[in-house]
Design a protein around this motif. Structure first.
Motif, PDB file in Angstrom:
ATOM      1  N   THR A 256      -2.845  -3.240 -12.095  1.00 38.22           N
ATOM      2  CA  THR A 256      -1.935  -4.144 -11.395  1.00 38.22           C
ATOM      3  C   THR A 256      -2.635  -4.966 -10.325  1.00 38.22           C
ATOM      4  OG1 THR A 256      -1.376  -2.419  -9.786  1.00 38.22           O
ATOM      5  CG2 THR A 256      -0.002  -2.564 -11.750  1.00 38.22           C
ATOM      6  N   ALA A 257      -3.924  -4.695 -10.085  1.00 42.65           N
ATOM      7  CA  ALA A 257      -4.708  -5.376  -9.044  1.00 42.65           C
ATOM      8  C   ALA A 257      -4.158  -5.082  -7.659  1.00 42.65           C
ATOM      9  CB  ALA A 257      -4.740  -6.884  -9.288  1.00 42.65           C
ATOM     10  N   ALA A 258      -3.667  -3.853  -7.466  1.00 45.88           N
ATOM     11  CA  ALA A 258      -3.195  -3.439  -6.144  1.00 45.88           C
ATOM     12  C   ALA A 258      -4.385  -3.100  -5.264  1.00 45.88           C
ATOM     13  CB  ALA A 258      -2.273  -2.229  -6.272  1.00 45.88           C
ATOM     14  N   ALA A 259      -4.334  -3.526  -3.997  1.00 47.54           N
ATOM     15  CA  ALA A 259      -5.400  -3.197  -3.052  1.00 47.54           C
ATOM     16  C   ALA A 259      -5.398  -1.694  -2.807  1.00 47.54           C
ATOM     17  CB  ALA A 259      -5.172  -3.950  -1.745  1.00 47.54           C
ATOM     18  N   PRO A 260      -6.548  -1.081  -2.699  1.00 51.52           N
ATOM     19  CA  PRO A 260      -7.908  -1.645  -2.648  1.00 51.52           C
ATOM     20  C   PRO A 260      -8.593  -1.708  -4.006  1.00 51.52           C
ATOM     21  CG  PRO A 260      -7.982   0.671  -2.071  1.00 51.52           C
ATOM     22  CD  PRO A 260      -6.545   0.362  -2.400  1.00 51.52           C
ATOM     23  N   ALA A 310       2.997   6.134  -0.734  1.00 48.77           N
ATOM     24  CA  ALA A 310       1.706   5.563  -1.134  1.00 48.77           C
ATOM     25  C   ALA A 310       1.892   4.168  -1.719  1.00 48.77           C
ATOM     26  CB  ALA A 310       1.016   6.476  -2.146  1.00 48.77           C
ATOM     27  N   LEU A 311       2.891   3.998  -2.592  1.00 50.07           N
ATOM     28  CA  LEU A 311       3.124   2.685  -3.197  1.00 50.07           C
ATOM     29  C   LEU A 311       3.656   1.688  -2.175  1.00 50.07           C
ATOM     30  CD1 LEU A 311       4.621   3.547  -6.712  1.00 50.07           C
ATOM     31  CD2 LEU A 311       2.288   2.908  -6.116  1.00 50.07           C
ATOM     32  N   ALA A 312       4.442   2.161  -1.209  1.00 44.27           N
ATOM     33  CA  ALA A 312       4.936   1.253  -0.175  1.00 44.27           C
ATOM     34  C   ALA A 312       3.778   0.699   0.655  1.00 44.27           C
ATOM     35  CB  ALA A 312       5.936   1.986   0.720  1.00 44.27           C
ATOM     36  N   VAL A 313       2.840   1.562   1.025  1.00 37.88           N
ATOM     37  CA  VAL A 313       1.663   1.110   1.779  1.00 37.88           C
ATOM     38  C   VAL A 313       0.801   0.184   0.925  1.00 37.88           C
ATOM     39  CG1 VAL A 313      -0.476   1.877   2.873  1.00 37.88           C
ATOM     40  CG2 VAL A 313       1.649   3.129   3.275  1.00 37.88           C
ATOM     41  N   LEU A 314       0.620   0.545  -0.373  1.00 38.30           N
ATOM     42  CA  LEU A 314      -0.159  -0.320  -1.271  1.00 38.30           C
ATOM     43  C   LEU A 314       0.493  -1.688  -1.409  1.00 38.30           C
ATOM     44  CD1 LEU A 314      -1.312   1.951  -4.243  1.00 38.30           C
ATOM     45  CD2 LEU A 314      -2.677   1.053  -2.368  1.00 38.30           C
ATOM     46  N   ALA A 315       1.822  -1.725  -1.474  1.00 36.73           N
ATOM     47  CA  ALA A 315       2.522  -3.004  -1.599  1.00 36.73           C
ATOM     48  C   ALA A 315       2.254  -3.889  -0.381  1.00 36.73           C
ATOM     49  CB  ALA A 315       4.022  -2.763  -1.768  1.00 36.73           C
ATOM     50  N   ALA A 316       2.407  -3.325   0.812  1.00 39.28           N
ATOM     51  CA  ALA A 316       2.167  -4.100   2.036  1.00 39.28           C
ATOM     52  C   ALA A 316       0.722  -4.570   2.113  1.00 39.28           C
ATOM     53  CB  ALA A 316       2.524  -3.256   3.258  1.00 39.28           C
ATOM     54  N   LEU A 352       5.636  -7.113  -6.540  1.00 34.83           N
ATOM     55  CA  LEU A 352       6.096  -6.343  -7.692  1.00 34.83           C
ATOM     56  C   LEU A 352       6.113  -4.837  -7.418  1.00 34.83           C
ATOM     57  CD1 LEU A 352       4.215  -8.357 -10.436  1.00 34.83           C
ATOM     58  CD2 LEU A 352       6.671  -7.976 -10.426  1.00 34.83           C
ATOM     59  N   LEU A 353       5.269  -4.379  -6.505  1.00 36.29           N
ATOM     60  CA  LEU A 353       5.226  -2.953  -6.186  1.00 36.29           C
ATOM     61  C   LEU A 353       6.406  -2.505  -5.334  1.00 36.29           C
ATOM     62  CD1 LEU A 353       1.431  -2.430  -5.371  1.00 36.29           C
ATOM     63  CD2 LEU A 353       2.697  -1.316  -7.207  1.00 36.29           C
ATOM     64  N   VAL A 354       7.045  -3.429  -4.638  1.00 35.62           N
ATOM     65  CA  VAL A 354       8.104  -3.066  -3.691  1.00 35.62           C
ATOM     66  C   VAL A 354       9.260  -2.327  -4.364  1.00 35.62           C
ATOM     67  CG1 VAL A 354       9.823  -3.986  -2.075  1.00 35.62           C
ATOM     68  CG2 VAL A 354       7.478  -4.871  -2.050  1.00 35.62           C
ATOM     69  N   PRO A 355       9.845  -2.833  -5.459  1.00 38.09           N
ATOM     70  CA  PRO A 355      10.963  -2.090  -6.061  1.00 38.09           C
ATOM     71  C   PRO A 355      10.565  -0.726  -6.614  1.00 38.09           C
ATOM     72  CG  PRO A 355      10.942  -4.376  -6.817  1.00 38.09           C
ATOM     73  CD  PRO A 355       9.639  -4.129  -6.134  1.00 38.09           C
ATOM     74  N   ILE A 356       9.314  -0.595  -7.097  1.00 33.56           N
ATOM     75  CA  ILE A 356       8.876   0.711  -7.603  1.00 33.56           C
ATOM     76  C   ILE A 356       8.806   1.705  -6.446  1.00 33.56           C
ATOM     77  CG2 ILE A 356       7.125   1.939  -8.917  1.00 33.56           C
ATOM     78  CD1 ILE A 356       6.228  -0.688 -10.090  1.00 33.56           C
ATOM     79  N   ALA A 357       8.267   1.276  -5.318  1.00 34.91           N
ATOM     80  CA  ALA A 357       8.240   2.140  -4.138  1.00 34.91           C
ATOM     81  C   ALA A 357       9.660   2.457  -3.678  1.00 34.91           C
ATOM     82  CB  ALA A 357       7.450   1.466  -3.018  1.00 34.91           C
ATOM     83  N   SER A 358      10.562   1.482  -3.792  1.00 34.62           N
ATOM     84  CA  SER A 358      11.948   1.705  -3.365  1.00 34.62           C
ATOM     85  C   SER A 358      12.645   2.742  -4.226  1.00 34.62           C
ATOM     86  CB  SER A 358      12.716   0.380  -3.413  1.00 34.62           C
ATOM     87  OG  SER A 358      12.108  -0.592  -2.575  1.00 34.62           O
ATOM     88  N   ALA A 359      12.241   2.847  -5.497  1.00 35.47           N
ATOM     89  CA  ALA A 359      12.872   3.820  -6.393  1.00 35.47           C
ATOM     90  C   ALA A 359      12.646   5.252  -5.931  1.00 35.47           C
ATOM     91  CB  ALA A 359      12.342   3.638  -7.815  1.00 35.47           C
ATOM     92  N   ALA A 360      11.630   5.487  -5.119  1.00 37.16           N
ATOM     93  CA  ALA A 360      11.377   6.837  -4.610  1.00 37.16           C
ATOM     94  C   ALA A 360      12.384   7.234  -3.538  1.00 37.16           C
ATOM     95  CB  ALA A 360       9.956   6.921  -4.036  1.00 37.16           C
TER      96      ALA A 360
END
Length: 541
Positions: A256-260, A310-316, A352-360
């Motif tokens: 997904t090319a999420a940082a880092p 973890a995904l919420a931090v990756l999204a930001a 795009l990562l935001v809703p996946i993190a929200s599902a948690a």
């Protein structure tokens, strides 16, 4: 003696029945219609490879027509599957068909069909972009690799066990490495392919380690069974399970090319052929996000407290790094259009990562927001790359300054590019982009992630600067040609050192069709944005 004989005689039928049941469980009934889309694409890849052996050089364009025909056929096969929930390759040998349940390796549900439509549609538009460029590339290998990658990408959203997910991910990725480096003799292309390959191999190795930890904890690879067994993990295995969950996400975060895990993106997009950069930005992301959704929402809901934050931090982090880097690229001297689109795609991955993190933190209904955003992004980003391919025919450097005055020479292309950029920025008349961003923002607010919603709002404002500046460039008066090419402009010229003459103002019909299709789709979706949400609404349980 007699009782013993009677007991043995009575036990015999049970033994026979048990043996018969065991034999039945080993027999797999394959639902060929359910698996038809990826199978058709894979079969067409083999047909193209064999046909290439017998075609003379002047008939090589027929290979592109075959590839497009295979992708259209695969898309058509999604239509009869739209009303069913078909599963096959089930461990209990249960009958396949609509409504079948159990631990199955392949499920053609609504989620899978939507992502398959996105993947196959993206591959089809990539094929249209590529028709005019394969003359300088080995055509047989190019079309075979593109179809092979598309078949793996179409398989992944329907996979329901970790083994199939990993295999599908690698089938989608390995041909992509070769496609990035397919420009023979181009130093930048080879460098991009090597960087892409090495970083992907490391990410895959880490993911396989995580899968092995999950298997050691649960004793199964099927996603639904993993979810059931993780609900009751013994205390001594809890740390191992958490490590497995975290490491498994790494491979999909890379895709997904999420940082880092984003560092490969800019150089890979610039070094790859332009249609392949478009393919990676859309289809590659769809593969990563669909895999990420499957493992988090279906397999690991018991560890939402691990992957959610973890995904919420990756999204930001991802959206901030992407937008700041794009801002710097836009302000720099070289100002490469493809590199800016690469950083823009990194920022979009953060949204795009935001809703996946929200599902948690709430329900999985927010996953539909990710799917809807992915559909919008696929349409407008492919459109932007299509216009970039058009500009590259006369300006191989493809700098943002090359777009100055595009409205004076190609008014329709300039208007289409302006529309695509406004959609990515989330501004009217790109209503679909605004609508997608609002749904993602709402997902963060509903999940109680107010800080993430604030970060997203700030990043949307940052992105407005470089999107609007590029849009304004399209309508400015063209600059006078300078007698000397500045060093910054030479940075993005072909890496083999060759100075290629402009290829002329004519555009291939396929490229014009790609721009027209994406622009028309964007306009229709902007007129009826609710249609996207209804189409993208998914329920993974």
């Amino acid at each position: 003696m007699t009782p013993a004989v009677v007991t043995a005689g009575a036990a015999a039928p049970d033994l026979v029945t048990t043996a018969a049941e065991s034999t039945t469980s080993l027999i797999q009934s394959v639902d060929w219609l359910a698996i038809a889309p990826p199978v058709v694409v894979a079969a067409m890849a083999l047909i193209v490879l064999v046909t290439d052996l017998f075609l003379p050089e002047r008939r090589k364009p027929l290979l592109g027509a075959l590839a497009i025909a295979g992708l259209v056929a695969a898309l058509a096969l999604l239509v009869p599957l739209r009303d069913g929930n078909r599963s096959t390759f089930c461990i209990d040998g249960a009958a396949t068909g609509p409504g079948s349940a159990g631990a199955c390796s392949y499920t053609a549900d609504h989620f899978a069909l939507v992502i398959q439509a996105l993947v196959l549609g993206g591959a089809l538009l990539t094929a249209l972009l590529s028709l005019g460029d394969t003359r300088r590339l080995p055509a047989g290998e190019f079309w075979f690799l593109l179809l092979s990658s598309a078949s793996g990408a179409a398989l992944l959203p329907a996979a329901r066990d970790l083994a199939t997910l990993v295999v599908a991910l690698e089938v989608a990725s390995l041909p992509a490495f070769a496609l990035v480096g397919i420009k023979r003799g181009d130093r930048r292309s080879s460098e991009a392919a090597l960087k892409f390959f090495l970083s992907s191999v490391v990410a895959t190795a880490v993911m396989l380690l995580g899968v092995s930890f999950v298997y050691a904890t649960t004793g199964t690879l099927h996603l639904t069974e993993i979810a059931a067994r993780l609900d009751d993990v013994p205390g001594q295995l809890d740390t191992l399970a958490k490590a497995g969950v975290a490491l498994t996400l790494v491979g999909f975060a890379f895709k997904t090319a999420a940082a880092p895990f984003h560092f490969w993106v800019p150089d890979t997009y610039v070094g790859a052929p332009l249609p392949i950069a478009a393919y990676l930005s859309v289809v590659g992301k769809a593969v990563g996000f669909s895999g990420l959704i499957l493992v988090t929402v279906i397999a690991f809901p018991a560890y939402a407290d691990v992957w959610g934050p973890a995904l919420a931090v990756l999204a930001a982090l991802t959206m901030t790094i992407g937008n700041v880097a794009a801002l710097r690229q836009n302000a720099g001297r070289a100002r490469s259009a493809v590199r800016l689109l690469a950083w823009s795609s990194v920022a979009q991955a953060g949204y795009l990562l935001v809703p996946i993190a929200s599902a948690a933190y709430s329900s999985d209904e927010h996953i539909g927001s990710t799917v809807a955003y992915a559909l919008m992004y696929a349409v407008v980003n492919l459109g932007a790359f299509a216009v970039a391919a058009l500009v590259a025919r006369t300006s191989p450097g493809n700098r943002i300054t090359d777009y100055r005055g595009l409205y004076a020479t190609r008014p329709l292309a300039a208007l289409a590019m302006a529309f695509f950029l406004l959609c990515l920025a989330g501004l009217p008349p790109g209503i679909i982009g605004l609508f997608a961003k609002v749904t993602v923002f709402s997902a963060a607010v509903d999940a109680g992630l107010g800080w993430l919603a604030v970060v997203m709002a700030v990043n949307v404002v940052i992105a407005l600067y470089y999107y609007l500046q590029w849009t304004a460039t399209l309508f400015r008066a063209p600059e006078k040609a300078s007698e000397e090419t500045p060093a910054a402009a030479r940075e993005e010229t072909p890496a083999d050192g060759a100075v290629r003459a402009p290829t002329g103002h004519g555009a291939p019909a396929s490229l014009t069709v790609a721009i027209a299709l994406t622009a028309a789709a964007g306009v229709v979706l902007s007129g009826a944005p609710q249609t996207v949400l209804r189409f993208a609404a998914v329920n993974l349980f």
